[in-house]
Each structure stands twice: as structure tokens, then as C-alpha cells.
Scaffold this active site. Structure first.
Site, PDB file in Angstrom:
ATOM      1  N   HIS A 224       0.822  -1.212   0.000  1.00 30.98           N
ATOM      2  CA  HIS A 224       0.000   0.000   0.000  1.00 30.98           C
ATOM      3  C   HIS A 224       0.851   1.255   0.000  1.00 30.98           C
ATOM      4  O   HIS A 224       0.397   2.327  -0.372  1.00 30.98           O
ATOM      5  CB  HIS A 224      -0.905   0.038   1.232  1.00 30.98           C
ATOM      6  CG  HIS A 224      -1.767  -1.172   1.388  1.00 30.98           C
ATOM      7  ND1 HIS A 224      -2.806  -1.452   0.528  1.00 30.98           N
ATOM      8  CD2 HIS A 224      -1.730  -2.192   2.266  1.00 30.98           C
ATOM      9  CE1 HIS A 224      -3.373  -2.582   0.887  1.00 30.98           C
ATOM     10  NE2 HIS A 224      -2.746  -3.062   1.941  1.00 30.98           N
ATOM     11  N   THR A 335      -6.152   6.271   7.991  1.00 32.87           N
ATOM     12  CA  THR A 335      -6.668   6.525   6.638  1.00 32.87           C
ATOM     13  C   THR A 335      -6.640   5.252   5.795  1.00 32.87           C
ATOM     14  O   THR A 335      -6.854   5.301   4.590  1.00 32.87           O
ATOM     15  CB  THR A 335      -5.857   7.630   5.938  1.00 32.87           C
ATOM     16  OG1 THR A 335      -4.511   7.166   5.772  1.00 32.87           O
ATOM     17  CG2 THR A 335      -5.861   8.908   6.738  1.00 32.87           C
TER      18      THR A 335
HETATM   19 ZN   LIG Z   1      -0.796   7.304   6.232  1.00 35.97          ZN
END
Ligand SMILES: [Zn+2]
Length: 385
Positions: A224, A335
Site C-alpha cells: 500500500h 486513513t
Molecule cells: Zn498514512
């Protein structure tokens, strides 16, 4: 119209995929084997905010967020499966539709019956980077802030296999809340991050005391982002509270905005106190001159995803910070899934600079890994003067 049980529909969807791909057992059991899982999913799941917010959200009439979170997806997919089912072969169903169907089915079955065997499908061609959750793959560094949440995640069977989530496509941010029960906060939470930080109350904030020092570090591409894990011994103190630096990682473009302005990149320095509460210092990044400290990180990029690369040199963490350390602060969330809330955010207002070449290093791996702006919903924002 044909009415099929969820299991029958799942079977039908998988059968259609098999037909369309031209191979039979395209779905395989996901219970902790195979090349792309077998590691525990990130444990940081916050149950309570999602639970409470879920009730509210359902009352407010959000269609997708009904009592049963799978409802929206199920209704959508029922129509599609029925359409597909009414055709003698799968000729009229595109790969994308099939993939959506399967993803929806998996999310639905998981949320409905957590003990049932779960099917996983690995399409040969993914429309978006499909990454996996690994220890350290979430903003919380894979450590649960709450033991209860970790236990719940364990009961839900999240140990031993992973969940695909991405920044675009059918497992993108709009779907995160439906991918797993533990991710519901992504959809139902009321204090989510990032936000457009504006109209803060101008006050004099106590400076963040950075107790950072040159430290050994390891770099990991967790699927990610690029993340830097640091040795213990670096901390911040704010309002008399001490938080230990666990890791920092990058987003492109910046997730948070300052008065509407989005920056080229951002570094999130993730800290944790003894109770597991998180405090993230965001360092905004704009294009300019080369940054010597980040170059050391880039130099140690691992060749393989999920593999930690130890750097031969130390990193001067203070060199990552801007000169002016005034900041804006608010309460928000991770997030990335599971989007747990109760995170103290401190966004430094002065950006640091990376050169164009340094920006491009990250962009080649992650051209876009920023969650969209979430509703600030009248949250208190303090703007340090
Ligand atoms: Zn972050």
C-alpha cells in the site's frame, strides 16, 4: 425472476467465472494458505465507533448502510446474478462484472456467516493494484490499540488470511467498509481522516517535542505504501503525553489538505503511547530541492514486496522535519482499513521538499495511494499560531 439463496448465488457466480476464465476451480479456500496470504491481517480494528455509528447511519436512511451491511451489495448483485442466470451461458457478462460479483459475494458471505468457508478468487488481470494487508500494512503498524478489538478480529477469523483493498477499482475506498466486518468504521465512522483542514480556531499550541535521534531503520513495501520501521527510542511529547515513533510511510498525493490545498506527497509519522493510542504527525512534501534523509530510505528500497530491507546506515529522523514546526490538530482516524478512530492528528503547516527525481521514485511504485477527503462534520480543529 429467479430467487436463489446466497450460497446458490455464490456458487453460480463462481461457476460463471470458471466458465469465463476457462479454468475450473478458480476459487480456492482462503483459510491461510497460498502464496498471497498466510500472514495475519492487521489487528487494529476498532469495533465500537463503527457499531454505534452504524445505528445512526441506518436511521439516517443511508441505503448502503442498512442494518445488515451486506444489504446494499446483496441487492445489487442479486439483480446482476439473476440477469446472468437467465442467460444460457455467461457470454453477456463482462470480466469486470464477474469480478464485482465475486467481491460482493465474498464480502457478503463473510459478514453474514463468519464461520463459513470463504472463497477467494484471484483474477489474472486486476484493474487496480490489489494489495494485501500484512503486519505493518496498516497505519497502525498492525498492532491493535485495543485488545478487545483484536480478540473480536480473531473470532471473526481474520487471523491467518488477508483482505485485498486498494485505492481504486472494486476494492477501492468506497468499498472498504464492506470488505470485512472489521472495516465497517471506514463506511460508518463519523470522525474519519483525511479531511480538508480549514477554519481552525487560532490558538497558541504547545510545541510538539520531538525526541528523535539517528536510528537504525528497515524499509518495507507493504503493498500500500513504502514504510520505514524504526527501532524503539524515538518519541514525541505533546500536552505532557509521550508517544513512541513506530513507523513512518508516504502517500502520493497528500491525503490531508490545508485550506483546500493538496500537496505532492505527505509522510505520516505514526506514534503510539503505552495504552496503544495513536498520534500521527503529518509532514507535507512539495517539489523542490533534494532531501538527503529520504534518499537514504529510497536507497534501501527492498526488491520484493513484503520484505523488510535493513539499511546499512542510520537515519537522522530530525532531518525529516521542517524548520517551522507549528501545526494544526484534530481528532480523526487511520486513513487505511480498518479506519479506526481516536487518532490524534498533528499536521505540520510548513512542507519539506523532495526533488523531482525523489518524487518520481515513489510515483513509480505508488502513483496514487491517497484516501479521498472525508467529511469534517464540524470537528474541532485547532490552528497553532
Ligand atoms: Zn498514512
Amino acid at each position: 425472476m429467479l430467487r436463489l439463496s446466497p450460497w446458490a448465488r455464490l456458487g453460480l457466480a463462481c461457476g460463471l467465472l470458471g466458465l469465463s476464465l476457462g479454468f475450473g476451480p478458480s476459487a480456492r479456500a482462503a483459510e491461510g494458505h497460498g502464496d498471497d496470504h498466510g500472514k495475519p491481517a492487521a489487528k487494529a480494528a476498532s469495533k465500537e465507533p463503527g457499531k454505534d455509528a452504524g445505528k445512526e447511519s441506518a436511521k439516517e436512511g443511508s441505503k448502503e448502510a442498512g442494518k445488515d451491511t451486506g444489504k446494499g451489495a446483496r441487492e445489487g448483485s442479486r439483480t446482476e446474478v439473476e440477469k446472468a442466470g437467465s442467460q444460457p451461458v455467461a457470454a453477456g457478462v463482462s470480466m469486470t462484472e464477474l469480478r464485482d460479483l465475486i467481491d460482493q459475494k465474498i464480502a457478503e458471505v463473510r459478514s453474514k456467516n463468519e464461520t463459513a468457508p470463504v472463497l477467494r478468487v484471484s483474477p489474472k488481470t486486476a484493474p487496480a493494484p490489489r494489495a494485501r494487508v500484512k503486519p505493518g500494512g496498516s497505519e497502525a503498524h498492525g498492532n491493535s490499540p485495543q485488545a478487545a478489538a483484536a480478540a473480536a478480529a480473531h473470532r471473526a477469523g481474520s487471523q491467518g488470511h488477508d483482505v485485498h483493498w486498494a485505492y481504486a477499482g472494486d476494492t477501492g475506498p468506497e468499498s472498504w467498509g464492506r470488505l470485512r466486518p472489521e472495516f465497517q468504521t471506514c463506511m460508518l465512522g463519523k470522525r474519519q481522516s483525511p479531511i480538508d483542514i480549514r477554519d481552525g480556531i487560532p490558538v497558541q499550541l504547545e510545541p510538539i517535542q520531538f525526541d528523535y535521534r539517528p536510528t537504525p531503520f528497515k524499509v518495507i513495501d507493504n503493498g500500500h505504501t513504502v514504510q520505514v520501521n524504526v527501532e524503539p527510542g524515538n518519541a514525541i511529547s505533546v500536552l505532557g503525553h509521550r508517544y513512541e515513533l513506530v513507523q513512518f510511510h508516504f502517500h502520493r498525493p497528500s491525503e490531508e489538505r490545508l485550506n483546500g490545498r493538496q500537496f505532492d506527497m505527505v509522510a505520516h509519522m505514526v506514534h503510539k503511547d503505552v495504552d496503544g493510542k495513536l498520534a500521527v504527525v503529518a509532514v507535507l512534501i512539495e517539489q523542490g530541492k533534494a532531501h538527503p534523509a529520504v534518499q537514504l530510505v529510497w536507497n534501501s528500497l527492498p526488491l520484493e514486496k513484503g520484505m523488510e530491507q535493513r539499511s546499512p546506515v542510520m537515519l537522522d529522523l530530525l532531518a525529516l522535519l521542517p524548520e517551522d514546526q507549528r501545526y494544526v490538530t484534530y481528532m480523526g482516524s487511520l486513513t487505511t482499513p480498518p479506519c479506526s478512530e481516536g487518532v490524534l492528528w498533528m499536521v505540520l503547516k510548513q512542507p519539506v521538499q523532495f526533488s523531482r527525481e525523489q518524487m518520481n521514485v515513489f510515483a513509480r511504485m505508488y502513483p496514487m495511494n491517497a484516501r479521498p477527503i472525508q467529511n469534517a462534520a464540524g470537528r474541532m480543529i485547532k490552528d497553532g499560531q
